[in-house]
Design an enzyme around this catalytic site. Sequence first.
Site, PDB file in Angstrom:
ATOM      1  N   THR A 154      15.656  -4.704   5.094  1.00 19.73           N
ATOM      2  CA  THR A 154      14.891  -4.105   4.095  1.00 19.73           C
ATOM      3  C   THR A 154      15.503  -2.705   3.613  1.00 19.73           C
ATOM      4  OG1 THR A 154      13.216  -3.354   5.901  1.00 19.73           O
ATOM      5  CG2 THR A 154      12.746  -5.095   4.755  1.00 19.73           C
ATOM      6  N   THR A 178       9.643  -3.363   9.995  1.00 15.17           N
ATOM      7  CA  THR A 178       9.337  -4.523  10.839  1.00 15.17           C
ATOM      8  C   THR A 178      10.489  -4.555  11.585  1.00 15.17           C
ATOM      9  OG1 THR A 178       8.011  -5.877   9.786  1.00 15.17           O
ATOM     10  CG2 THR A 178       9.550  -7.102  11.137  1.00 15.17           C
ATOM     11  N   GLU A 221      14.538   5.824   9.384  1.00 18.81           N
ATOM     12  CA  GLU A 221      14.322   6.295   7.928  1.00 18.81           C
ATOM     13  C   GLU A 221      14.642   8.010   8.035  1.00 18.81           C
ATOM     14  OE1 GLU A 221      10.456   4.607   7.039  1.00 18.81           O
ATOM     15  OE2 GLU A 221      11.629   3.100   6.016  1.00 18.81           O
ATOM     16  N   THR A 268       2.298   2.452  -2.840  1.00 16.11           N
ATOM     17  CA  THR A 268       2.000   1.116  -2.811  1.00 16.11           C
ATOM     18  C   THR A 268       1.774   0.220  -3.882  1.00 16.11           C
ATOM     19  OG1 THR A 268       0.360   2.159  -1.144  1.00 16.11           O
ATOM     20  CG2 THR A 268       0.618  -0.052  -0.920  1.00 16.11           C
TER      21      THR A 268
END
Lengths: 416, 416
Positions: free
Chosen positions: A163, A202, A289, A416
């Site tokens: 991702t 994840t 990250e 989001t």
Amino acid sequence: MAVSEMEIGKWSVVAGGVVAARGFQVAGVRCGIKRKRRDICLLVCEDGEATAAGVFTTNVVRAPCVDWSESRLAAKGTAKAIVVNAGNANAGNGYPGEHDNTQMAQWAANALRVPVDLILTASTGVIGTPLPMAIIASGITDAADHLGNSPEAATEAAEAILTTDTFTKEYAVRFPLPESGAVVTVGGMSKGSGMIAPNMATMLGFITTDVAMASDALRSALVAATAVSFNCLTVDGDTSTNDSCFLLASGAAGNVAIGDTDSADYQAFADALTHVCIHLAKEIARDGEGATKLVTVRVTGTATTEDARKVAKTIAESPLVKTALFGNDPNWGRILAAAGRAGVRFDPKKATAYLAGTCIFAHGTPTKFDAPAVSKAMAVKELTIHVDLGTGDAEARFYTCDFSYDYVRINAEYHT
Amino acid sequence: MAVSEMEIGKWSVVAGGVVAARGFQVAGVRCGIKRKRRDICLLVCEDGEATAAGVFTTNVVRAPCVDWSESRLAAKGTAKAIVVNAGNANAGNGYPGEHDNTQMAQWAANALRVPVDLILTASTGVIGTPLPMAIIASGITDAADHLGNSPEAATEAAEAILTTDTFTKEYAVRFPLPESGAVVTVGGMSKGSGMIAPNMATMLGFITTDVAMASDALRSALVAATAVSFNCLTVDGDTSTNDSCFLLASGAAGNVAIGDTDSADYQAFADALTHVCIHLAKEIARDGEGATKLVTVRVTGTATTEDARKVAKTIAESPLVKTALFGNDPNWGRILAAAGRAGVRFDPKKATAYLAGTCIFAHGTPTKFDAPAVSKAMAVKELTIHVDLGTGDAEARFYTCDFSYDYVRINAEYHT
């Protein structure tokens, strides 16, 4: 990972990642869930079914793929293939999400002409958005048409599970079993990068091996290996709805199936599996990250391994420790204070702490260390914090990364 | 805090902070430990000894002041005064640190002409640097010469306990006891701002009251109040070596001493004390390092209060939730995922989540909320995350702040 062979202790590091072990084929293709990168992976056992095991997220908010795969493995202990999509976690989608997951497994079963119960599933990416089923259907067909066992196929697959990761994570080792003499390979791929979040992380791990092993023994080895690798990994302490680690064994090495977990062959396999899992877990921390460095937190001198683990975890998750690591600050006070709140009793006067190789705390007080020199030694890509509590012989390690401005940027600016 | 009187429910908010209650004097002076601000505070019970209680850090790495004050309170349950220094935590200083703490208490005892066992101590600031004893000696003498009970004296004292805090934290309320009719005041001051760290934080709370109360009852009230206030507060999850909260009762209200914890008078006092502690704890979260907003995490619908507390704490400490709050991102996925890893079983399909008053998640899936509108509603100084797990009647609240670039800057750029 370099693809050349090299010796690391008892193992030869080999190319090929998730298809380094004999008996597997893989494909990584792009169907369009992600903007640019490959996003559908199909990993298949060539002949018959692989013995299979899995470990899954402890989060009570779980995606349908986790429930599906865990219950398939509990029922059978074997699998033909795993189908993975990246870019959409299919979590928080209610009952339609459960249906879509089953449909994804069914399409893979159709393409491979096997019963749907032999297909495991994994998803990672955005939460709360329905899976784009039409493109996934064509992606699965496409992947089934492109299966192969070249190192290139493995790397394409390793890309198709990512991702926000900035690099692919692959590793494989080869070694002879000490008793049977059969040469066995264990390899795999992982992805991580952050944590759960509506468009991100994840932790996923896919490990293959050609060893022949009984289902229970395989599961024991995987549980033990993940306990000291993927479960000793923290980027920000958040577990995901989709975290999964799979282990498939093809049996193509031709050894007599290992069933005795006290045997030397089992131990040799378990050691190699643990080594591979630790390597793949550390790659995730390195790619955390906003991370600028990979940090190993080693805690020794506790009464139990669980105590060492608790202390290592608390240090590895402390935002204060992680910001100090980013700033190359030899901040022994934050390390000791984090240790002190881990829920493990110890006497600070018996504790010793080392940062990047220098003793910074001993006998209840900081040493007279050369702070600028230690700060300079911290300005590296990989370092270790070692805390010894002086009360026993147990130890544990946790893997983490530092906390940077980019961590805040990545996680605050995304909407989001 | 505004110093004007106002009614909040059953209490009148009054000026005077830690000396709003009758029977106390206080001084805040500067001796030079900190560069600019006052750094020595002396809080004294005017006549005889105050009934006293304290709660202290659970960190196993504790400063000598914590051990000293806790053992004095355990032995006697009364105290004449508390001496506080800011700018140096006197932690991690080994045996010399223990000696210096006792010396500090002795100087305060000399100035007040009382036995040293009646003096409590608190320190906050740099760890691992010896206390500058010469200036502390003169600071204590100076403070003893400037004791007073004006609102100005209270504010000077509230300044003298600060470290990296950006504002003083004071609050006091007055109310009649329902049974005895005596008018009672509860007030205090707190400091926090970050967490433990070599030049920073520690949570300190100092509460005074003029109620007359038995020692055991006073301690019960303080333990109950801190459990839902200072212990439900997180800036970054790090407890300190020096965290302490003290409660002194002068008895000057003249009521018959409350001993029965089932009485209406006890309950009225406990309610007011809890209200004061929650107010002072929220001020700490509001002033968290780099904080741009104060966030209340309310969790309802659990089987037990402990379950609600665990879920609220995990949400309040999640770096992902906290960066989303900084970015005004209505990120329901991070909130639910944090809830899911708190160690409490629940069915996501029964869970509901509200952010800044809007329902963002229900029945296992996000609602079709207006994301830009919710984001706009998040761009405020104070907001609430409310998660209902739909499985019981218990609830709990946690107080936190967001995670900003400034948090990383403050904690990465500072060097030990």
